[in-house]
Design a protein around this motif. Structure first.
Motif, PDB file in Angstrom:
ATOM      1  N   PHE A 193      47.643  38.899  44.708  1.00 44.66           N
ATOM      2  CA  PHE A 193      46.663  39.489  45.624  1.00 44.66           C
ATOM      3  C   PHE A 193      46.586  40.994  45.415  1.00 44.66           C
ATOM      4  O   PHE A 193      45.486  41.573  45.341  1.00 44.66           O
ATOM      5  CB  PHE A 193      47.029  39.178  47.078  1.00 44.66           C
ATOM      6  N   GLU A 194      47.729  41.646  45.318  1.00 42.86           N
ATOM      7  CA  GLU A 194      47.740  43.091  45.113  1.00 42.86           C
ATOM      8  C   GLU A 194      47.071  43.461  43.792  1.00 42.86           C
ATOM      9  O   GLU A 194      46.368  44.477  43.704  1.00 42.86           O
ATOM     10  CB  GLU A 194      49.178  43.614  45.155  1.00 42.86           C
ATOM     11  N   GLN A 195      47.288  42.635  42.764  1.00 39.66           N
ATOM     12  CA  GLN A 195      46.643  42.868  41.476  1.00 39.66           C
ATOM     13  C   GLN A 195      45.125  42.849  41.615  1.00 39.66           C
ATOM     14  O   GLN A 195      44.427  43.778  41.171  1.00 39.66           O
ATOM     15  CB  GLN A 195      47.067  41.794  40.463  1.00 39.66           C
ATOM     16  N   MET A 196      44.612  41.789  42.250  1.00 40.82           N
ATOM     17  CA  MET A 196      43.156  41.616  42.291  1.00 40.82           C
ATOM     18  C   MET A 196      42.487  42.590  43.250  1.00 40.82           C
ATOM     19  O   MET A 196      41.451  43.180  42.920  1.00 40.82           O
ATOM     20  CB  MET A 196      42.825  40.164  42.632  1.00 40.82           C
ATOM     21  N   VAL A 197      43.053  42.793  44.435  1.00 43.71           N
ATOM     22  CA  VAL A 197      42.425  43.720  45.367  1.00 43.71           C
ATOM     23  C   VAL A 197      42.517  45.149  44.843  1.00 43.71           C
ATOM     24  O   VAL A 197      41.582  45.956  45.015  1.00 43.71           O
ATOM     25  CB  VAL A 197      43.044  43.593  46.785  1.00 43.71           C
TER      26      VAL A 197
END
Length: 323
Positions: free
Chosen positions: A313-317
């Motif tokens: 999630f942190e990667q994509m956001v």
């Protein structure tokens, strides 16, 4: 991240998709959808904060930052796995992006026809030592479900899905013009089934193909359309071909699963080579020791999977915010 040898695999079926894209290669050999693509994990605590509405006569789940419209936002499309917009897990996933400042629209890309048995993960309720009779019943149920998913996939073709997405894109541009202007375009994030369509929205394609229609002849000077998004990200995509990745024109981030037969290494690496050759901004992270579908919100007992879900999630956001 965990070692590759402890990676888990979800049950799959043998459905195959017929592509409208000329010369398209098979997405993968054998299975095309995993159980994690069509069933939810147990739902974590929390209530969705958005609502079901309509854009261009298409059902959508819309969730907004708490300070919108007083503070500017960016418009983000979330394209889900087969569980669709009524999945509480998918709604909570959309809410997470809203909490990061995005105005999120999750369209019903299945037109009221989500994957069969798209509720909670049936494996969570199986007995630890089922009787022989229960094993036979379970095997029969799995076979029936596999057949139902095959039939469902046969209905979820680009000529059905893409016109729906186009209608919502055009409607959202009008309804949320402020968010589109603030982000200088539309962003998109996808999971499993939705990952393929993020790649398509990120591409420049012949006009007929962009609308899900096969090219009937090789006309010269055919009109092209797209990309329809400014930047995109997807996790553990399914049904993605080399041609899907080799048509991408905008910055893209991929959260992938190591040794994932639903998104094979050779397809992923062909995409990486193309993006590097064309100098298109990209980020491809491969997670080991996790099942296909790990990035979708849902409860896992394994701490390694929990951590990978957070990292994805942190990667994509982070990618969407940076582009």
């Amino acid at each position: 991240m965990a070692d590759a040898e402890v990676a888990t695999k979800a049950p799959e079926n043998d459905a195959a998709e017929q592509s409208v894209f000329p010369g398209d290669t098979p997405a993968q050999e054998g299975a095309t959808m995993g159980d994690h693509c069509v069933t939810d994990r147990p739902t974590p605590a929390g209530e969705p904060t958005g609502e079901i509405s309509k854009i261009a006569d298409v059902d959508v789940y819309i969730t907004k930052p708490s300070d919108y419209p007083h503070s500017p936002s960016k418009l983000l499309f979330l394209l889900s796995s087969g569980t669709g917009i009524h999945s509480v897990n998918n709604q909570l996933q959309a809410d997470k992006y809203a909490s990061e400042g995005f105005l999120v629209v999750m369209p019903d890309q299945f037109a009221g026809d989500p994957a069969p048995s798209s509720a909670t993960d049936p494996n969570a309720f199986q007995e630890s030592n089922p009787s022989l009779l229960e094993q036979v019943k379970l095997r029969a149920a799995e076979t029936a479900k596999s057949f139902m998913i095959d039939m469902w996939l046969a209905r979820q073709t680009p000529d059905k899905v893409l016109p729906i997405l186009h209608r919502v894109v055009e409607g959202a541009k009008e309804e949320f013009a402020d968010a589109v202007a603030n982000g200088e375009g539309i962003y998109a994030v996808g999971y499993c089934f939705g990952g393929k369509y993020v790649a398509i929205l990120a591409s420049e394609l012949p006009d007929t193909v962009a609308w899900g229609q096969a090219i009937k002849d090789e006309e010269q000077g055919i009109m092209k359309t797209g990309p329809l998004i400014k930047a995109g990200a997807f996790a553990h995509g399914t049904l993605i071909t080399k041609e899907d990745l080799e048509a991408i024109q905008v910055p893209i981030s991929m959260a992938c699963v190591e040794n994932d037969q639903l998104f094979p290494d050779e397809v992923r690496e062909a995409g990486r080579n193309y993006l590097e050759e064309k100098q298109i901004k990209h980020e491809i992270n491969v997670y080991s020791g996790v099942p296909h579908g790990f990035a979708v919100i849902g409860e896992y007992e394994d701490a390694k999977i929990q951590e990978a879900q957070k990292e994805a999630f942190e990667q994509m956001v982070g990618w969407l915010k940076a582009h």
